[in-house]
Enzyme design. Structure first.
Site, mmCIF file in Angstrom:
data_model
loop_
_atom_site.group_PDB
_atom_site.id
_atom_site.type_symbol
_atom_site.label_atom_id
_atom_site.label_comp_id
_atom_site.label_asym_id
_atom_site.label_seq_id
_atom_site.Cartn_x
_atom_site.Cartn_y
_atom_site.Cartn_z
ATOM 1 C CG HIS A 23 -1.105 2.855 4.277
ATOM 2 N ND1 HIS A 23 -0.624 1.858 5.091
ATOM 3 C CD2 HIS A 23 -1.588 3.814 5.094
ATOM 4 C CE1 HIS A 23 -0.821 2.213 6.353
ATOM 5 N NE2 HIS A 23 -1.398 3.388 6.383
ATOM 6 C CG ASP A 56 2.715 2.800 5.476
ATOM 7 O OD1 ASP A 56 2.392 2.386 6.604
ATOM 8 O OD2 ASP A 56 2.826 2.058 4.480
ATOM 9 C CB SER A 67 -2.784 6.863 0.402
ATOM 10 O OG SER A 67 -3.599 7.621 1.278
ATOM 11 C CG ASN A 115 2.372 -0.001 0.039
ATOM 12 O OD1 ASN A 115 1.923 -1.123 -0.146
ATOM 13 N ND2 ASN A 115 2.275 0.629 1.201
#
Ligand code: GRF
Length: 195
Positions: free
Chosen positions: A108, A144, A135, A106
């Site tokens: 973020h 996260d 990030s 992912n």
């Protein structure tokens, strides 16, 4: 390696990831999947010749497990080796993160572990931070919260508002995510810090 990309909106990160997977890159995109039927990124993916799918979370109100089972069913049909969340705006539980553990990334828009969750740029500005950034991390059941695989730092400039800072960070997301995905696809988990 086959890469499936999950989106909810315009898909600018998806576009840069797709465009990065060429030549001697060990990965190729196999699917772009959105939870939002009207996501602008779906048309962009189709224009790039990538298969697309929709799993509308509104069909699973109050049934997060059912939504994730539907996501997993569509994803498995395309046999991805890696899942990239890119502007995907649904919280995923263990039912999804456990199934794809070690295979899901992912991006973020903050310097994790700071500012998990939403409104990251506004929070950085209000805290008077001199720096912000983005990030890439492995996805775990903690929102996260997974191991960070890459970060880019950008300055917070005088007069910045959330929109101007978001634009500066987004431009760096488009550099960081493709770089981290390539390393990840090559089996390299060493975190990448840019510049
Ligand atoms: C942006 O806010 C970005 O910071 C975050 O998701 C949002 C949409 O990105 N990663 P995209 O243009 O849909 O990739």
């Amino acid at each position: 390696k086959r890469v499936a990309i999950l989106i909810s909106g315009g898909g600018s990160n998806m576009v840069t990831l797709v465009n990065s997977m060429t030549g001697d890159h060990p990965a190729r995109p196999c699917l772009v999947l959105s939870n939002v039927p009207a996501a602008g990124g779906l048309a962009k993916a189709e224009a790039l010749g990538i298969s697309t799918a929709i799993v509308d979370h509104r069909n699973f109100t109050g049934d997060r497990a059912g939504f994730e089972a539907a996501l997993n069913e569509v994803l498995e049909a395309h046999s991805p080796d890696i899942i990239c969340l890119a502007g995907f705006m649904r919280i995923l539980t263990e039912g999804f993160t456990g199934h794809w553990a070690g295979r899901c990334l992912n991006i973020h828009p903050s310097l994790l572990p700071k500012y998990k969750g939403l409104h990251t740029h506004q929070r950085a500005i209000e805290a008077g931070d001199a720096e912000a950034g983005c990030s890439v991390h492995e996805v775990t059941a903690e929102l996260d919260g997974g191991p960070v695989l890459g970060q880019v730092r950008v300055p917070v400039l005088p007069g910045d508002d959330a929109a101007s800072l978001a634009a500066r960070v987004l431009a760096e997301e488009h550099k960081l995510y493709p770089a981290v995905l390539r390393r990840y696809a090559e089996g390299n988990r060493t975190p990448l810090y840019l510049p």
